[in-house]
Design a protein around this motif. Structure first.
Motif, PDB file in Angstrom:
ATOM      1  N   ASP A   1      -1.839 -13.937  80.251  1.00 25.39           N
ATOM      2  CA  ASP A   1      -1.147 -14.339  79.020  1.00 25.39           C
ATOM      3  C   ASP A   1      -1.690 -13.590  77.809  1.00 25.39           C
ATOM      4  OD1 ASP A   1       0.438 -16.088  80.447  1.00 25.39           O
ATOM      5  OD2 ASP A   1      -0.532 -17.909  79.702  1.00 25.39           O
ATOM      6  N   ALA A   2      -3.010 -13.490  77.701  1.00 26.80           N
ATOM      7  CA  ALA A   2      -3.609 -12.794  76.555  1.00 26.80           C
ATOM      8  C   ALA A   2      -3.192 -11.328  76.535  1.00 26.80           C
ATOM      9  CB  ALA A   2      -5.128 -12.922  76.604  1.00 26.80           C
ATOM     10  N   LEU A   3      -3.184 -10.699  77.697  1.00 26.73           N
ATOM     11  CA  LEU A   3      -2.788  -9.285  77.764  1.00 26.73           C
ATOM     12  C   LEU A   3      -1.315  -9.091  77.441  1.00 26.73           C
ATOM     13  CD1 LEU A   3      -4.852  -8.250  80.875  1.00 26.73           C
ATOM     14  CD2 LEU A   3      -4.937  -7.106  78.647  1.00 26.73           C
ATOM     15  N   THR A   4      -0.447  -9.934  77.980  1.00 30.79           N
ATOM     16  CA  THR A   4       0.990  -9.746  77.726  1.00 30.79           C
ATOM     17  C   THR A   4       1.375 -10.136  76.303  1.00 30.79           C
ATOM     18  OG1 THR A   4       1.536 -11.921  78.685  1.00 30.79           O
ATOM     19  CG2 THR A   4       1.639 -10.007  80.158  1.00 30.79           C
ATOM     20  N   GLU A   5       0.610 -11.031  75.682  1.00 32.96           N
ATOM     21  CA  GLU A   5       0.906 -11.434  74.309  1.00 32.96           C
ATOM     22  C   GLU A   5       0.424 -10.412  73.283  1.00 32.96           C
ATOM     23  OE1 GLU A   5      -0.890 -15.293  73.936  1.00 32.96           O
ATOM     24  OE2 GLU A   5       0.588 -16.240  75.247  1.00 32.96           O
TER      25      GLU A   5
ATOM     26  N   THR B   1       3.137  -5.842  80.981  1.00 35.71           N
ATOM     27  CA  THR B   1       3.848  -6.990  81.546  1.00 35.71           C
ATOM     28  C   THR B   1       2.974  -7.569  82.649  1.00 35.71           C
ATOM     29  OG1 THR B   1       4.957  -5.730  83.287  1.00 35.71           O
ATOM     30  CG2 THR B   1       6.071  -5.853  81.132  1.00 35.71           C
ATOM     31  N   ALA B   2       3.286  -8.769  83.086  1.00 37.18           N
ATOM     32  CA  ALA B   2       2.516  -9.403  84.156  1.00 37.18           C
ATOM     33  C   ALA B   2       2.502  -8.531  85.409  1.00 37.18           C
ATOM     34  CB  ALA B   2       3.072 -10.785  84.459  1.00 37.18           C
ATOM     35  N   GLY B   3       3.592  -7.813  85.663  1.00 38.39           N
ATOM     36  CA  GLY B   3       3.678  -6.927  86.811  1.00 38.39           C
ATOM     37  C   GLY B   3       2.767  -5.713  86.724  1.00 38.39           C
ATOM     38  N   ASP B   4       2.348  -5.369  85.512  1.00 42.94           N
ATOM     39  CA  ASP B   4       1.443  -4.236  85.313  1.00 42.94           C
ATOM     40  C   ASP B   4      -0.006  -4.594  85.627  1.00 42.94           C
ATOM     41  OD1 ASP B   4       3.551  -2.667  84.295  1.00 42.94           O
ATOM     42  OD2 ASP B   4       3.164  -3.360  82.238  1.00 42.94           O
ATOM     43  N   ILE B   5      -0.298  -5.881  85.697  1.00 42.80           N
ATOM     44  CA  ILE B   5      -1.677  -6.356  85.804  1.00 42.80           C
ATOM     45  C   ILE B   5      -1.954  -6.794  87.238  1.00 42.80           C
ATOM     46  CG2 ILE B   5      -3.348  -8.030  84.925  1.00 42.80           C
ATOM     47  CD1 ILE B   5      -1.401  -8.234  82.432  1.00 42.80           C
ATOM     48  N   GLY B   6      -2.983  -6.202  87.819  1.00 41.15           N
ATOM     49  CA  GLY B   6      -3.362  -6.561  89.179  1.00 41.15           C
ATOM     50  C   GLY B   6      -4.079  -7.900  89.222  1.00 41.15           C
ATOM     51  N   PRO B   7      -4.462  -8.340  90.421  1.00 41.84           N
ATOM     52  CA  PRO B   7      -5.229  -9.582  90.552  1.00 41.84           C
ATOM     53  C   PRO B   7      -6.531  -9.485  89.751  1.00 41.84           C
ATOM     54  CG  PRO B   7      -4.486  -8.815  92.695  1.00 41.84           C
ATOM     55  CD  PRO B   7      -4.186  -7.716  91.707  1.00 41.84           C
ATOM     56  N   LEU B   8      -6.955 -10.581  89.176  1.00 39.09           N
ATOM     57  CA  LEU B   8      -8.137 -10.603  88.316  1.00 39.09           C
ATOM     58  C   LEU B   8      -9.370 -10.060  89.035  1.00 39.09           C
ATOM     59  CD1 LEU B   8      -9.098 -11.365  85.511  1.00 39.09           C
ATOM     60  CD2 LEU B   8      -9.549 -13.662  86.358  1.00 39.09           C
ATOM     61  N   GLY B   9      -9.490 -10.339  90.327  1.00 41.83           N
ATOM     62  CA  GLY B   9     -10.624  -9.854  91.095  1.00 41.83           C
ATOM     63  C   GLY B   9     -10.715  -8.341  91.162  1.00 41.83           C
ATOM     64  N   THR B  10      -9.641  -7.655  90.821  1.00 39.01           N
ATOM     65  CA  THR B  10      -9.632  -6.203  90.759  1.00 39.01           C
ATOM     66  C   THR B  10     -10.494  -5.706  89.605  1.00 39.01           C
ATOM     67  OG1 THR B  10      -7.363  -6.204  91.579  1.00 39.01           O
ATOM     68  CG2 THR B  10      -8.105  -4.178  90.517  1.00 39.01           C
ATOM     69  N   TYR B  11     -10.611  -6.510  88.564  1.00 38.00           N
ATOM     70  CA  TYR B  11     -11.255  -6.090  87.324  1.00 38.00           C
ATOM     71  C   TYR B  11     -12.631  -6.694  87.083  1.00 38.00           C
ATOM     72  CZ  TYR B  11      -6.336  -5.021  86.529  1.00 38.00           C
ATOM     73  OH  TYR B  11      -5.052  -4.560  86.665  1.00 38.00           O
ATOM     74  N   VAL B  12     -12.873  -7.888  87.614  1.00 39.10           N
ATOM     75  CA  VAL B  12     -14.120  -8.593  87.297  1.00 39.10           C
ATOM     76  C   VAL B  12     -14.572  -9.405  88.509  1.00 39.10           C
ATOM     77  CG1 VAL B  12     -12.944 -10.599  86.295  1.00 39.10           C
ATOM     78  CG2 VAL B  12     -15.270 -10.051  85.570  1.00 39.10           C
TER      79      VAL B  12
ATOM     80  N   VAL C   1      -9.903 -16.151  75.427  1.00 38.11           N
ATOM     81  CA  VAL C   1      -9.779 -14.789  75.981  1.00 38.11           C
ATOM     82  C   VAL C   1      -9.351 -13.870  74.846  1.00 38.11           C
ATOM     83  CG1 VAL C   1      -8.598 -13.318  77.645  1.00 38.11           C
ATOM     84  CG2 VAL C   1      -9.137 -15.695  78.246  1.00 38.11           C
ATOM     85  N   THR C   2     -10.100 -12.790  74.642  1.00 38.12           N
ATOM     86  CA  THR C   2      -9.733 -11.824  73.614  1.00 38.12           C
ATOM     87  C   THR C   2      -9.462 -10.471  74.271  1.00 38.12           C
ATOM     88  OG1 THR C   2     -12.056 -11.312  73.182  1.00 38.12           O
ATOM     89  CG2 THR C   2     -11.028 -12.968  71.777  1.00 38.12           C
ATOM     90  N   VAL C   3      -8.585  -9.697  73.635  1.00 43.30           N
ATOM     91  CA  VAL C   3      -8.190  -8.381  74.136  1.00 43.30           C
ATOM     92  C   VAL C   3      -8.339  -7.381  73.009  1.00 43.30           C
ATOM     93  CG1 VAL C   3      -6.305  -7.007  75.085  1.00 43.30           C
ATOM     94  CG2 VAL C   3      -6.539  -9.412  75.749  1.00 43.30           C
ATOM     95  N   ARG C   4      -8.941  -6.252  73.321  1.00 48.97           N
ATOM     96  CA  ARG C   4      -9.055  -5.155  72.341  1.00 48.97           C
ATOM     97  C   ARG C   4      -8.453  -3.916  72.929  1.00 48.97           C
ATOM     98  NH1 ARG C   4     -14.604  -4.888  69.203  1.00 48.97           N
ATOM     99  NH2 ARG C   4     -15.207  -7.034  69.288  1.00 48.97           N
TER     100      ARG C   4
ATOM    101  N   GLU D   1      -6.140   0.201  79.812  1.00 49.53           N
ATOM    102  CA  GLU D   1      -6.905   0.823  78.728  1.00 49.53           C
ATOM    103  C   GLU D   1      -7.463  -0.194  77.734  1.00 49.53           C
ATOM    104  OE1 GLU D   1      -2.559   1.076  77.303  1.00 49.53           O
ATOM    105  OE2 GLU D   1      -3.582   1.260  79.206  1.00 49.53           O
ATOM    106  N   TYR D   2      -7.430  -1.465  78.084  1.00 48.92           N
ATOM    107  CA  TYR D   2      -7.874  -2.532  77.195  1.00 48.92           C
ATOM    108  C   TYR D   2      -9.205  -3.121  77.656  1.00 48.92           C
ATOM    109  CZ  TYR D   2      -3.067  -2.044  75.792  1.00 48.92           C
ATOM    110  OH  TYR D   2      -1.886  -1.515  75.366  1.00 48.92           O
ATOM    111  N   GLU D   3      -9.875  -3.794  76.725  1.00 48.42           N
ATOM    112  CA  GLU D   3     -11.121  -4.483  77.021  1.00 48.42           C
ATOM    113  C   GLU D   3     -10.870  -5.986  76.861  1.00 48.42           C
ATOM    114  OE1 GLU D   3     -15.159  -3.008  75.654  1.00 48.42           O
ATOM    115  OE2 GLU D   3     -14.768  -4.667  74.273  1.00 48.42           O
TER     116      GLU D   3
END
Length: 89
Positions: A33-37, A42-53, A86-89, A75-77
């Motif tokens: 939600d934080a990334l798409t907002e 889009t949600a389809g662009d984002i893999g499972p959370l375990g892929t990243y952390v 949850v914050t996104v930069r 390309e986001y943090e």
């Protein structure tokens, strides 16, 4: 996310229709939600959370007071705070 990861929840506060409401949400849902907002993803662009952390890192932060864990998504943090924010930069 692995089965254990699905048990990670945060309490989210939102305002809508002039009222404030609170509900639990999975950490993965909060991150998506934080990334798409805040980005063009889009949600389809984002893999499972375990892929990243690592799930253990998330669990330790969410059980702590004042902790954060930061990880890249595309390309986001993304930073997950022990408060559930949850914050996104």
């Amino acid at each position: 996310m692995e089965t254990d990861d699905a048990e990670l929840y945060v309490v989210r506060t939102r305002e809508g229709d002039g009222a404030e409401w609170v509900r639990p949400a999975s950490v993965e849902e909060a991150v998506v939600d934080a990334l798409t907002e805040t980005t063009a993803l889009t949600a389809g662009d984002i893999g499972p959370l375990g892929t990243y952390v690592d799930a253990a890192d998330l669990r330790s932060v969410l059980r702590a007071t004042g902790g954060t864990v930061t990880f890249p998504v595309e390309e986001y943090e993304v930073t997950v705070h022990s408060s559930g924010r949850v914050t996104v930069r």
